[in-house]
Design an enzyme around this catalytic site. Structure first.
Site, PDB file in Angstrom:
ATOM      1  N   PHE A  27     -32.592 -14.019 -18.252  1.00 32.09           N
ATOM      2  CA  PHE A  27     -32.963 -13.829 -17.049  1.00 32.09           C
ATOM      3  C   PHE A  27     -31.005 -13.572 -16.508  1.00 32.09           C
ATOM      4  O   PHE A  27     -30.751 -13.783 -16.163  1.00 32.09           O
ATOM      5  CB  PHE A  27     -32.921 -15.497 -17.057  1.00 32.09           C
ATOM      6  CG  PHE A  27     -33.345 -15.965 -15.948  1.00 32.09           C
ATOM      7  CD1 PHE A  27     -34.890 -16.056 -16.050  1.00 32.09           C
ATOM      8  CD2 PHE A  27     -33.008 -15.534 -14.717  1.00 32.09           C
ATOM      9  CE1 PHE A  27     -35.745 -16.347 -14.614  1.00 32.09           C
ATOM     10  CE2 PHE A  27     -33.747 -16.234 -12.748  1.00 32.09           C
ATOM     11  CZ  PHE A  27     -35.140 -16.229 -13.520  1.00 32.09           C
ATOM     12  N   ASP A  80     -28.159 -18.747 -11.150  1.00 28.89           N
ATOM     13  CA  ASP A  80     -28.308 -19.921 -11.581  1.00 28.89           C
ATOM     14  C   ASP A  80     -26.899 -19.551 -12.600  1.00 28.89           C
ATOM     15  O   ASP A  80     -26.904 -18.240 -12.503  1.00 28.89           O
ATOM     16  CB  ASP A  80     -29.630 -19.034 -12.798  1.00 28.89           C
ATOM     17  CG  ASP A  80     -29.674 -20.030 -13.860  1.00 28.89           C
ATOM     18  OD1 ASP A  80     -29.283 -21.007 -13.583  1.00 28.89           O
ATOM     19  OD2 ASP A  80     -30.717 -19.792 -14.607  1.00 28.89           O
ATOM     20  N   ASN A 129     -34.298 -10.069  -4.406  1.00 27.83           N
ATOM     21  CA  ASN A 129     -33.626  -9.613  -6.072  1.00 27.83           C
ATOM     22  C   ASN A 129     -34.447  -8.559  -6.768  1.00 27.83           C
ATOM     23  O   ASN A 129     -35.715  -9.233  -6.876  1.00 27.83           O
ATOM     24  CB  ASN A 129     -33.473 -11.438  -6.129  1.00 27.83           C
ATOM     25  CG  ASN A 129     -32.352 -11.642  -5.386  1.00 27.83           C
ATOM     26  OD1 ASN A 129     -31.472 -11.874  -5.636  1.00 27.83           O
ATOM     27  ND2 ASN A 129     -33.197 -13.260  -4.299  1.00 27.83           N
ATOM     28  N   PHE A 329     -39.707 -17.308  -6.009  1.00 28.87           N
ATOM     29  CA  PHE A 329     -39.154 -17.593  -6.879  1.00 28.87           C
ATOM     30  C   PHE A 329     -39.353 -16.877  -8.278  1.00 28.87           C
ATOM     31  O   PHE A 329     -41.145 -16.884  -8.630  1.00 28.87           O
ATOM     32  CB  PHE A 329     -40.007 -18.961  -7.489  1.00 28.87           C
ATOM     33  CG  PHE A 329     -38.753 -20.133  -6.017  1.00 28.87           C
ATOM     34  CD1 PHE A 329     -38.332 -20.880  -7.371  1.00 28.87           C
ATOM     35  CD2 PHE A 329     -39.375 -20.014  -4.680  1.00 28.87           C
ATOM     36  CE1 PHE A 329     -37.172 -21.997  -5.524  1.00 28.87           C
ATOM     37  CE2 PHE A 329     -38.996 -21.237  -4.334  1.00 28.87           C
ATOM     38  CZ  PHE A 329     -37.436 -22.094  -4.490  1.00 28.87           C
TER      39      PHE A 329
END
Length: 349
Positions: A27, A80, A129, A329
């Site tokens: 990720f 994250d 992003n 998201f």
């Protein structure tokens, strides 16, 4: 209210299963501010590569290194902890001398570049992003392949991810308890998290109900339409339905859904009636938002991942690359591809 994992899918419920984020390297997020540092000013923009650290922890460590108060270090968004992420931090350090930030040391972090900047970096001040995700143990490659092609053309629902609602939905539960009580909430973070969760859940419900209809992306009288990539919107009238539908089809206009709160929602006529009906069973959350004077807003119903590409490493492992605008998201893209085990809520926005 419909739980995140049961919200309506744009392309139908995925046929196969898979694993998201088997390890942090699966990720990868690269923040895109949409601008370059000015090269002068009382602030310093610092681009950090991190793995195993949350954003606030790194910001506090940077403040300590620079011998400034923690409030003098800001960032555009949380990234994250359990992922590989690149993001910018901003430190207010007046004067002409430039600290040697190459000496900043923190396990799991590396300074990539830094430069002077005129303005403070504020929360939300990013363009988007870029994501690189690895999905493992995919059980139905053909289904995922078809879905990727469909997503490239038709997008995905622009749902707020489960992260917004907290582990086990704790933020939404907090909002519900607050709504049922007259007691004030003093903790500013809790207030922010709970109100955000309440409004996000209502938005998701409105979108989910609309997507149950086969013609969900057909403009109806009173729809609030947004210029793609812009915040402004206007209301569709009966006379212009044909014209605006063409613009929705070519993705220059986006149908929006309400983020309920105080004040007018923006839709009218048939569209307003449909939105009100979608959340008629959640009066407590609506009352909470009005009581706390959270202003109503609009958000695009669909999300179109940009620069979408994919590469199969083998029949059960696929690498995805795409770019999303701020506030979107990646997990809302993944849920249209595979069924996953685990709680998306542990993935920071």
């Amino acid at each position: 209210m419909t739980a995140f994992e049961n919200l309506t899918w744009l392309h139908g419920k995925p046929q196969g299963n898979g694993l998201l984020k088997a390890n942090p390297e699966d990720f990868v997020v690269v923040e895109d501010l949409g601008f370059e540092p000015d090269g002068e000013g009382e602030h310093i923009l610092v681009r950090i590569l991190k793995n195993g650290c949350n954003t606030r922890f790194v910001a506090d460590a940077l403040a300590k290194f620079l011998k400034i108060h923690a409030r003098e270090v800001s960032f555009a968004g949380q990234k994250d902890k359990h992922a590989v992420t690149e993001q910018w931090l901003c430190a207010r350090v007046p004067g002409n001398a430039m600290p040697d930030l190459s000496q900043f040391e923190l396990e799991g972090c590396k300074v990539l570049e830094y430069a002077r900047h005129k303005r403070k970096l504020r929360l939300g001040a990013l363009q988007g992003n870029a994501f690189t995700l690895i999905l493992r143990d995919v059980t139905d490659r053909d289904d995922v392949e078809k879905r990727l092609a469909a997503i490239a053309e038709q997008g995905v629902p622009n749902y707020f991810g489960a992260q917004r609602f907290g582990i086990g939905g704790s933020n939404l539960l907090g909002a519900l308890r607050w709504a049922q009580s007259d007691a004030p909430v003093r903790d500013r973070n809790k207030r922010s998290f709970w109100l955000s969760a309440a409004r996000s859940a209502l938005f998701n419900q409105i979108v989910s109900e609309r997507l149950k209809k086969p013609d969900a992306n057909q403009v109806v009288v009173g729809d609030a339409l947004q210029l793609a990539g812009r915040g402004s919107w206007f209301v569709a009238t009966a006379e212009e339905i044909t014209d605006v539908q063409t613009r929705v089809d070519n993705k220059t206009l986006m149908i929006t859904a309400a983020m309920p709160g105080s004040g007018e929602w923006g839709t009218q006529a048939d569209a307003l009636a449909a939105e009100q009906a979608a959340i008629a069973d959640a009066p407590e959350l609506q009352s909470l938002l009005m009581r706390e004077k959270v202003e109503a807003a609009r958000r695009a119903m669909l999300l179109y991942p940009q620069k979408l590409s994919w590469n199969w490493w083998d029949d059960v492992t696929v690498e995805l690359r795409f770019w999303l605008p701020a506030g979107s998201f990646a997990t809302s893209v993944v849920r249209e591809l595979i069924n996953t085990s685990g709680d998306y809520a542990n993935i920071a926005e």
